[in-house]
Design an enzyme around this catalytic site. Structure first.
Site, mmCIF file in Angstrom:
data_model
loop_
_atom_site.group_PDB
_atom_site.id
_atom_site.type_symbol
_atom_site.label_atom_id
_atom_site.label_comp_id
_atom_site.label_asym_id
_atom_site.label_seq_id
_atom_site.Cartn_x
_atom_site.Cartn_y
_atom_site.Cartn_z
ATOM 1 C CE LYS A 59 -3.514 2.439 2.643
ATOM 2 N NZ LYS A 59 -4.477 2.362 3.748
ATOM 3 N NE ARG B 281 -5.740 9.991 3.515
ATOM 4 C CZ ARG B 281 -4.465 10.161 3.233
ATOM 5 N NH1 ARG B 281 -3.963 11.387 3.149
ATOM 6 N NH2 ARG B 281 -3.679 9.125 3.037
ATOM 7 N NE ARG C 108 -3.440 7.497 6.027
ATOM 8 C CZ ARG C 108 -4.044 8.088 7.056
ATOM 9 N NH1 ARG C 108 -3.376 8.337 8.155
ATOM 10 N NH2 ARG C 108 -5.323 8.419 6.985
ATOM 11 C CD GLU D 199 5.759 -3.545 3.407
ATOM 12 O OE1 GLU D 199 5.122 -4.341 4.122
ATOM 13 O OE2 GLU D 199 6.189 -2.449 3.821
ATOM 14 C CE LYS E 221 -5.905 2.055 -0.441
ATOM 15 N NZ LYS E 221 -6.339 2.175 0.921
ATOM 16 C CB SER F 13 -11.277 7.544 -3.230
ATOM 17 O OG SER F 13 -10.040 7.998 -2.717
ATOM 18 C CE1 TYR G 227 -14.911 3.706 -2.359
ATOM 19 C CE2 TYR G 227 -12.956 3.879 -3.745
ATOM 20 C CZ TYR G 227 -13.529 3.810 -2.497
ATOM 21 O OH TYR G 227 -12.738 3.833 -1.375
HETATM 22 C C1 PBG Z 1 -6.918 3.322 5.674
HETATM 23 C C2 PBG Z 1 -7.410 3.273 4.279
HETATM 24 C C3 PBG Z 1 -7.328 4.279 3.312
HETATM 25 C C4 PBG Z 1 -7.929 3.787 2.170
HETATM 26 C C5 PBG Z 1 -8.372 2.512 2.444
HETATM 27 N N1 PBG Z 1 -8.018 2.197 3.751
HETATM 28 C C6 PBG Z 1 -6.843 5.668 3.422
HETATM 29 C C7 PBG Z 1 -5.453 5.984 3.703
HETATM 30 O O1 PBG Z 1 -4.575 5.135 3.752
HETATM 31 O O2 PBG Z 1 -5.212 7.172 3.908
HETATM 32 C C8 PBG Z 1 -8.057 4.555 0.878
HETATM 33 C C9 PBG Z 1 -9.025 4.024 -0.108
HETATM 34 C C10 PBG Z 1 -9.370 4.933 -1.219
HETATM 35 O O3 PBG Z 1 -8.752 5.986 -1.475
HETATM 36 O O4 PBG Z 1 -10.330 4.598 -1.921
HETATM 37 N N2 PBG Z 1 -7.902 2.866 6.577
#
Ligand code: PBG
Length: 325
Positions: A197, A207, A220, A236, A251, A277, A316
């Protein structure tokens, strides 16, 4: 003309011929719908930056999952938006927390008709917006966070989650969660590990959907992966597999097709990819301006993710695509 490359166009002449020789195919069986459920609302709330996606009430969530089941979609993944946030994100493991309530209700109504997964993280539940417990030095404390992840896994499994999906990118999280689940007697619950990720700029609309702002304009990057790297993703993934991951995830998806393809080379476990997203919203926004054909672009991108080697896609677009397939 007799040159050998002449045969390439022969097989593209008609739609049926093209269908016959298609190497990858997106079907509704590949799709997992991410869904948001928010505590303390009486009507579903639209999310401006994710057109067509809602923050659900418990009732509207149930209705949506029934419809997704009827469309043949095999899985959903839940994200909770709690009313109360604190430093540890304690609502994430409260048996009456918003996701645990949703899991109970969905399982009571739908049984095993559809796979109900739970995202396992605390960023939606902490007042600082980080994915773990922040230590005195301002960094997320890896091992203190592992303890609460194990607690969340138990609470989610107790509430009926079929699968737990840790997304916090702490080292050792899969081992800690596997041990926690096993101790609680949940030996049959699989872990879908968000293994590779990346600290992506494409999570912005998510968010908004979960009302998360990282304190002090933070990011992050000290736990999610640096997008300059690809070999690190394989590290990983190998660690997560050694720790007991049943399925792994890459991801975001489209910017990371190289990672999906490389993951496919090193493992035979199911690989998921998260079309996030920002990937969704970019297509929606361009389509709303009439600049691209939205459904065609979505199908092209999601099929590319399968072609790269993913077995399943969190997207989505799940509902929209399943309606057209
Ligand atoms: C963390 C999490 C995130 C997403 C899924 N799980 C956000 C992040 O890491 O800041 C993002 C998913 C998306 O953008 O559709 N719980």
């Amino acid at each position: 003309m007799t040159f050998p490359s002449r045969r390439l166009r022969r097989l593209r002449r008609t739609p049926a011929l093209r269908r016959l020789v298609a190497e990858s195919q997106l079907t509704q069986n590949d799709l997992i719908a991410p869904l948001f459920v928010r505590e303390g609302i009486t009507e579903p709330q639209p999310i401006e930056s994710l057109p067509g996606v809602m923050q659900h009430t418990q009732a509207s969530l149930l209705d949506e999952v029934r419809q997704l089941r009827d469309l043949g979609i095999p899985g959903v993944i839940l994200f909770g938006v709690p009313q109360h946030k604190d430093a540890e994100g304690s609502e994430a493991w409260n048996p009456s927390g918003v996701v645990q309530v949703a899991l109970n209700e969905l399982r009571a109504d739908l049984g095993d008709d559809i796979v109900v997964m739970a995202d396992l993280c605390v960023d939606e539940y902490t007042d600082h917006g980080h994915c773990g417990i922040v230590g005195g030095d301002g960094h997320v404390d890896n091992d203190a966070t592992l303890e609460i992840y194990a607690r969340i896994a138990q609470a989610q499994a107790d509430a009926g989650a079929h699968v737990v999906a840790p997304s916090g990118m702490m080292d050792g999280q899969v081992a800690a969660i596997r041990a926690g689940l096993d101790q609680a007697g949940h030996t049959e619950i699989p872990i879908l590990a968000y293994s590779a990720k990346y600290a992506s700029a494409l999570y912005g609309p998510f968010r908004d959907a979960v009302d998360v702002t990282i304190v002090g304009g933070g990011d992050r990057k000290a736990y999610q992966q640096d997008w300059h790297n690809s070999r690190e993703a394989l590290e990983e993934i190998r660690f997560d597999l050694d720790e007991g991951a049943d399925m792994i995830m890459v991801k975001p998806a489209v910017t990371y097709l190289d990672i999906i393809a490389a993951a496919r080379e090193i493992t035979d476990v199911p690989i998921a990819a998260y079309h996030v997203s920002g990937e969704y919203s970019m297509i929606k926004a361009a389509a709303a301006n009439g600049w691209i054909d939205g459904p065609a672009a979505a199908l092209e991108q999601l099929t590319a993710v399968k072609r790269a080697g993913a077995d399943m896609i969190l997207t989505y677009f799940a509902r929209e695509i399943a309606e057209t397939l």
